[in-house]
Design a protein around this motif. Sequence first.
Motif, PDB file in Angstrom:
ATOM      1  N   ILE A  92     -18.836  -8.739   8.862  1.00 43.16           N
ATOM      2  CA  ILE A  92     -20.221  -8.783   8.386  1.00 43.16           C
ATOM      3  C   ILE A  92     -20.370  -7.981   7.099  1.00 43.16           C
ATOM      4  N   VAL A  93     -19.673  -6.855   7.015  1.00 42.44           N
ATOM      5  CA  VAL A  93     -19.682  -6.072   5.773  1.00 42.44           C
ATOM      6  C   VAL A  93     -19.192  -6.924   4.609  1.00 42.44           C
ATOM      7  N   VAL A 145     -22.084   0.668  11.815  1.00 47.08           N
ATOM      8  CA  VAL A 145     -21.540   0.246  13.111  1.00 47.08           C
ATOM      9  C   VAL A 145     -20.014   0.284  13.092  1.00 47.08           C
ATOM     10  N   GLN A 146     -19.409  -0.190  12.019  1.00 43.32           N
ATOM     11  CA  GLN A 146     -17.954  -0.181  11.909  1.00 43.32           C
ATOM     12  C   GLN A 146     -17.416   1.247  11.909  1.00 43.32           C
ATOM     13  N   THR A 170     -28.191   2.887  16.706  1.00 44.19           N
ATOM     14  CA  THR A 170     -29.367   2.023  16.844  1.00 44.19           C
ATOM     15  C   THR A 170     -30.628   2.732  16.377  1.00 44.19           C
ATOM     16  N   GLY A 182     -18.888   1.146  17.035  1.00 40.51           N
ATOM     17  CA  GLY A 182     -19.720   0.320  17.912  1.00 40.51           C
ATOM     18  C   GLY A 182     -21.182   0.633  17.714  1.00 40.51           C
ATOM     19  N   LEU A 183     -22.036  -0.107  18.424  1.00 38.33           N
ATOM     20  CA  LEU A 183     -23.480   0.048  18.291  1.00 38.33           C
ATOM     21  C   LEU A 183     -23.985   0.899  19.457  1.00 38.33           C
ATOM     22  N   TYR A 220     -13.548 -13.157  10.377  1.00 33.45           N
ATOM     23  CA  TYR A 220     -13.135 -12.876  11.756  1.00 33.45           C
ATOM     24  C   TYR A 220     -12.013 -13.811  12.193  1.00 33.45           C
ATOM     25  N   ALA A 231     -24.021  -2.713   8.971  1.00 28.17           N
ATOM     26  CA  ALA A 231     -22.714  -3.126   9.490  1.00 28.17           C
ATOM     27  C   ALA A 231     -21.655  -2.059   9.244  1.00 28.17           C
ATOM     28  N   ALA A 276     -18.676 -14.055   7.433  1.00 32.35           N
ATOM     29  CA  ALA A 276     -18.213 -13.200   8.528  1.00 32.35           C
ATOM     30  C   ALA A 276     -17.381 -13.997   9.524  1.00 32.35           C
ATOM     31  N   ALA A 326     -17.851  -6.336  12.857  1.00 31.75           N
ATOM     32  CA  ALA A 326     -18.684  -5.516  11.976  1.00 31.75           C
ATOM     33  C   ALA A 326     -18.106  -5.495  10.568  1.00 31.75           C
ATOM     34  N   ALA A 327     -16.784  -5.382  10.460  1.00 30.50           N
ATOM     35  CA  ALA A 327     -16.142  -5.385   9.141  1.00 30.50           C
ATOM     36  C   ALA A 327     -16.301  -6.746   8.472  1.00 30.50           C
TER      37      ALA A 327
END
Length: 513
Positions: free
Chosen positions: A114-115, A166-167, A177, A171-172, A103, A163, A99, A111-112
């Motif tokens: 992390i995916v 969230v993407q 959540t 957002g979170l 980034y 992830a 990730a 988030a992407a």
Amino acid sequence: MTFFESLLILMLVAIVLLQVSRRLSVPYPSMLALAGVAVALVPGAPYFALDPEIALALFIAPALLDAAFDFPLNTARRFWLPLVVFALGGVVVTTATVAVAGYVMAGLPIAAAIVLGAIVAPPDAAASTAVLSTMSVPRTTDAILRGESLFNDAAALLIFGAALAVQSAGGLDREVTTHLVLAVPGGILLGWVAALVIRRLSAYVTGTLGGNLLQFVQTFLLWILAEHLELSAVLAIVTFAMTIASTSESLSSARMRVQSYAVWTVVVFVLNVVAFLLMGMQVRDIYADMEVGHFAEALLFSAVIVAIVIATRFALCLAYNRIEAWRARRDGRDEPASTRQAILASWCGMRGLVSLATAYALPADFPERDMVVLTAFSVVIATLVLQGLTLSPLIRWLGLDRRHTSAQELSEMRRRVVKAGIGRLDGETGTEAEKLRAKLTMEHQAFDDPDRAASMDTYRRLVLLFIAGQRTELENLRASYELNVDEYNLLLEEIDWRELSILPEDDRRIEEI
């Protein structure tokens, strides 16, 4: 070319690859990876599309259930520490390092990124076990690698789903959540409840074709139901399979297990074939649509991710091995695993079906989707080809090939099993009991007595001669129409079972898988 015609071509390719891999002693996932490359490079190769939304249910649900069913809870308890380190620590560390690279280098949203990390994090046991089953490495290494693959998949898919949510949501927020917090315990509870329900239903369909069909229907329905309830489908499947497996012996028959295992082996293999070739088709389209400069940048990024994935696993395995060795020396115990075993485990980090399926399931509007898919495919290809094709030589170089020792251990276990069976006959008298005891005693003594082994070979030859006579007469009865199709199949099956019971181990195996 129609969907059916394309599918037939894919299956023919798979059959050819199986034969090539068997004759060259190459793990079949490595051959499938090369086939995916061929599909990506060959102009005019067959093409058919699959809705990304059903990719995870189609590819992951059966493979995950198959792996979870074959990994008992007591084994998980015994090796809980390395499984936690590799399944949770390994996936989390690999996801995080990838990730960061995504980034920084590719400009992906966090988030992407992390995916992407979750897509390439989980190793696939299919390639490593295809080699390990023929080379026979230490059992602790084998058990940890198989269990690691299962729990790695579960952990990576959880991170992937979270992830991606969230993407997609941007957002979170509170809704996301709440969904993530409830998804894990809800998925476990759903899997457990489903297992209780299926236990009762199975009693009505066991030993029937409907029972085999129900195994697939229940798997896909459970995944889809979990998705609709916004629960973790991954944990639902794993919990369901482990719960069912803990009591499967009392709910199934020998006939049902033989048929079920054969069917599941074929289905999981076919899913691997389709996943690799579908990914090859996607990469071909990506190459056609992507500008040359951007494609070169994507390849460079993919190479960096491949290096990160391999190096991270090496660092984790060797660090854990040395820490455990230090603890063992401190406590006055033998080292649980050698450095050579750690190197082998490090090199067994091939990626496969899960990485392909999750990459395929990415929505069309995912940031830099083409580059992410290309990266995932590159990681799978590089690890399967580089590591998969060199795994057997590495095992021999490390001195971990235990085929000779393993064969002796297997004979000893067979001897113990037969002895336990003969012990149940104590107290039984009569002509039948004495004849059966004599036959079983001959089998027991044949494991380590060459003279008795020769007697067993003679006995096996005579039984096969008897079976050949049965088959000839059965075919004569069929040709003269003295029995119908159902009667013929019933008698043929009885003869087949008798032959399977007397054949030596090597002649009972299906070699390709």
